[in-house]
Design an enzyme around this catalytic site. Structure first.
Site, PDB file in Angstrom:
ATOM      1  N   GLU A 108       4.968  -2.132  11.395  1.00  0.00           N
ATOM      2  CA  GLU A 108       3.880  -1.117  11.744  1.00  0.00           C
ATOM      3  C   GLU A 108       2.524  -2.248  11.766  1.00  0.00           C
ATOM      4  O   GLU A 108       1.938  -2.060  11.727  1.00  0.00           O
ATOM      5  CB  GLU A 108       3.407   0.384  10.723  1.00  0.00           C
ATOM      6  CG  GLU A 108       3.807  -0.336   9.421  1.00  0.00           C
ATOM      7  CD  GLU A 108       3.319   0.766   8.405  1.00  0.00           C
ATOM      8  OE1 GLU A 108       2.232   1.209   8.295  1.00  0.00           O
ATOM      9  OE2 GLU A 108       4.607   1.331   8.772  1.00  0.00           O
TER      10      GLU A 108
ATOM     11  N   CYS B 190       7.129   2.859   7.400  1.00  0.00           N
ATOM     12  CA  CYS B 190       7.988   2.568   7.232  1.00  0.00           C
ATOM     13  C   CYS B 190       9.094   2.225   7.548  1.00  0.00           C
ATOM     14  O   CYS B 190       9.810   1.445   6.925  1.00  0.00           O
ATOM     15  CB  CYS B 190       7.715   2.783   5.716  1.00  0.00           C
ATOM     16  SG  CYS B 190       5.461   1.859   5.333  1.00  0.00           S
TER      17      CYS B 190
ATOM     18  N   THR C  98      -2.005  -1.846  -3.830  1.00  0.00           N
ATOM     19  CA  THR C  98      -0.520  -1.666  -3.047  1.00  0.00           C
ATOM     20  C   THR C  98      -1.050  -2.530  -1.362  1.00  0.00           C
ATOM     21  O   THR C  98      -0.002  -2.321  -0.838  1.00  0.00           O
ATOM     22  CB  THR C  98      -0.370  -0.503  -2.682  1.00  0.00           C
ATOM     23  OG1 THR C  98      -1.371   0.327  -1.934  1.00  0.00           O
ATOM     24  CG2 THR C  98      -0.298   0.213  -3.661  1.00  0.00           C
TER      25      THR C  98
ATOM     26  N   SER D 132       0.324  12.111   0.323  1.00  0.00           N
ATOM     27  CA  SER D 132       1.737  11.050   1.092  1.00  0.00           C
ATOM     28  C   SER D 132       2.421  11.303  -0.019  1.00  0.00           C
ATOM     29  O   SER D 132       3.738  11.175  -0.355  1.00  0.00           O
ATOM     30  CB  SER D 132       0.758  10.115   1.004  1.00  0.00           C
ATOM     31  OG  SER D 132       1.841   8.667   1.636  1.00  0.00           O
TER      32      SER D 132
ATOM     33  N   HIS E 217      11.967   3.547  -0.629  1.00  0.00           N
ATOM     34  CA  HIS E 217      10.705   2.690  -0.679  1.00  0.00           C
ATOM     35  C   HIS E 217      10.098   2.740  -0.779  1.00  0.00           C
ATOM     36  O   HIS E 217       9.837   3.713  -1.674  1.00  0.00           O
ATOM     37  CB  HIS E 217      10.480   3.285   1.013  1.00  0.00           C
ATOM     38  CG  HIS E 217       9.642   2.871   1.652  1.00  0.00           C
ATOM     39  ND1 HIS E 217       8.419   1.686   2.092  1.00  0.00           N
ATOM     40  CD2 HIS E 217       8.345   3.956   1.849  1.00  0.00           C
ATOM     41  CE1 HIS E 217       7.705   1.804   2.326  1.00  0.00           C
ATOM     42  NE2 HIS E 217       7.145   3.421   2.053  1.00  0.00           N
TER      43      HIS E 217
ATOM     44  N   LYS F 225       9.087   7.540  -9.809  1.00  0.00           N
ATOM     45  CA  LYS F 225       8.346   9.572  -9.349  1.00  0.00           C
ATOM     46  C   LYS F 225       9.825   9.951  -8.903  1.00  0.00           C
ATOM     47  O   LYS F 225      10.855  10.946  -9.427  1.00  0.00           O
ATOM     48  CB  LYS F 225       7.698   9.645  -8.824  1.00  0.00           C
ATOM     49  CG  LYS F 225       5.943   8.907  -9.830  1.00  0.00           C
ATOM     50  CD  LYS F 225       5.342   9.690  -9.799  1.00  0.00           C
ATOM     51  CE  LYS F 225       3.753   9.265 -10.218  1.00  0.00           C
ATOM     52  NZ  LYS F 225       2.894   9.247  -9.387  1.00  0.00           N
TER      53      LYS F 225
ATOM     54  N   ASN G 259       3.948  -4.225  -1.431  1.00  0.00           N
ATOM     55  CA  ASN G 259       4.057  -3.464  -0.264  1.00  0.00           C
ATOM     56  C   ASN G 259       4.085  -4.155   0.787  1.00  0.00           C
ATOM     57  O   ASN G 259       3.292  -4.927   1.187  1.00  0.00           O
ATOM     58  CB  ASN G 259       2.960  -1.983  -0.215  1.00  0.00           C
ATOM     59  CG  ASN G 259       3.808  -1.527   1.216  1.00  0.00           C
ATOM     60  OD1 ASN G 259       4.332  -1.393   1.812  1.00  0.00           O
ATOM     61  ND2 ASN G 259       3.069  -0.002   1.251  1.00  0.00           N
TER      62      ASN G 259
ATOM     63  N   SER H 137       5.923   7.256   6.286  1.00  0.00           N
ATOM     64  CA  SER H 137       4.742   8.576   7.108  1.00  0.00           C
ATOM     65  C   SER H 137       4.735   8.441   8.469  1.00  0.00           C
ATOM     66  O   SER H 137       4.742   8.009   9.131  1.00  0.00           O
ATOM     67  CB  SER H 137       3.334   8.071   6.192  1.00  0.00           C
ATOM     68  OG  SER H 137       3.691   7.425   5.227  1.00  0.00           O
TER      69      SER H 137
END
Length: 390
Positions: free
Chosen positions: A79, A111, A152, A201, A233, A242, A276, A309
């Site tokens: 991207e 991504c 990030t 997000s 990812h 998480k 990232n 996303s």
């Protein structure tokens, strides 16, 4: 026919920023980044390094002359495109000296683009069993000085050779994917930096994971007991933790929890030092797991969660083959140790430098870039790359 990843390589710029230094410069408690994001460092690319140079370098880590003869397709998922028309894979094709009788394309969906590229590659090998496909995931994540996503950022590339009878892992036929028309992260053509709704997000990332996992487990009658590890990812490492806690039931047995948690922390070692890298983040996560885990063995299954996303996500699994460790490196940490640490001032100047063109569309760079590949100049609006001979 068994199709999968036969070789894998990684490349990053030689510069990095300590995340604690960034926190101090922005008057933020370092724990917000170090503990809140589980991030330690981020790779910083100079103006002479982009998705082409990093992608070519990642592939050069493993390509042999025999590989080059057998590759008849090269796909880049990114991207961070450098041209609205011409695929970055064509530049890489030239730098690597691949056969002219090769298909070269670029795939975009945030991504998720790298995972889509692998799916295309796999289908190509199904139809052309003797072929090899070079898949490259390459990105520079930039949010701007002082932006909420600044902590990030990152830069890097993962390259993978997809073929039959692979030497590292098999791509299993158990893909489940989901698409949602949402605006959690996007970058209009006229914008230098993306627009991000961070909390939204994260919520979408986790909800897509949970709902896709439920569909996957139902469709293929699988549970977490079938897997030795889960790769995610990772826009930042904490979101993977998480995610792990989202799909591992609280009543799950402690041995399974401990195993998945241990392998998760092994899988984020490289991401914590790079930041990232969008399309490459999942595959850097996988590479870190494979090169650092002491518990994996042939026949083990690994669950993969890809998220882009906008949004498209996918869950699938891979299976390690006999001798997979022979295709991997045991000394990659030396590459991280050899990088040059930047001050905040150096970081801001380097990472956000823009190419300045004269009235004829020309630009040259005063650079001591001794990387394997670099952007040499822009001539009449055309990007000119060079390979440094050592």
């Amino acid at each position: 026919m068994k199709i999968g990843i036969d070789k894998i390589g990684f490349a990053m710029p030689k510069y990095f920023l300590d995340i604690a230094d960034l926190a101090k410069a922005r008057n933020i408690n370092a724990n917000k980044y170090v503990k809140g994001l589980l991030q330690l460092e981020m790779s910083i690319a100079p103006i002479t390094q982009d998705i082409v140079t990093l992608g070519a370098t990642a592939a050069s880590e493993f390509l042999t002359e025999e590989d080059k003869k057998n590759i008849d397709m090269i796909i880049i998922g990114t991207e961070s495109g450098i041209d609205q028309s011409k695929s970055a894979s064509i530049f890489i094709h030239s730098l690597l000296g691949l056969s002219p009788f090769t298909r070269a394309i670029e795939v975009k969906e945030a991504c998720y683009g790298g995972t889509a590229a692998i799916a295309i590659a796999k289908n190509h090998v199904v139809s052309n069993p003797e072929a090899s496909v070079l898949v490259i995931t390459s990105d520079l994540a930039k949010y701007g000085i002082g932006a909420t996503g600044e902590s990030t950022q990152g830069a890097g590339s993962c390259a993978m050779l997809i073929k039959k009878d692979p030497s590292i892992l098999i791509l299993n036929d158990d893909n489940v994917y989901q698409t949602r028309d949402i605006m959690d992260f996007w970058r209009p053509n006229y914008s230098d930096f993306p627009h991000v709704d961070g909390h939204f997000s994260t919520k979408q990332y986790l909800d897509c994971l949970e709902t896709t996992w439920n569909e996957y487990s139902k469709k293929f009658n699988k549970s977490l007991d079938n897997f030795e590890a889960i790769c995610f990812h990772l826009p930042f490492p904490k979101i993977g933790l998480k995610g792990l806690n989202t799909i591992v039931p609280k009543q799950e047995n402690e041995n399974l929890k401990d195993k998945l948690n241990e392998n998760f922390h092994t899988s984020i070692i490289y991401n914590q030092k790079v930041g990232n890298i969008y399309t490459g983040s999942l595959y850097l996560n996988l590479l870190s797991l494979l090169e650092n885990s002491k518990s994996l063995s042939s026949g083990d299954n690994i669950l993969m969660y890809s998220y882009g996303s906008g949004a498209v996500c996918e869950i699938f699994s891979v299976t390690l083959v006999d001798g997979f460790e022979k295709r991997l490196r045991s000394d990659r940490m030396a590459d991280f140790d050899a990088r040059v640490k930047l001050s905040i001032e150096e970081y801001e100047k380097m990472f956000f430098e823009k190419i300045e063109l004269d009235e004829n569309g020309n630009s040259s760079f005063i650079s001591d870039d001794d990387s394997l590949f670099s952007l040499e100049k822009i001539e009449n609006h055309m990007r000119i790359y060079k390979k440094n001979n050592f």
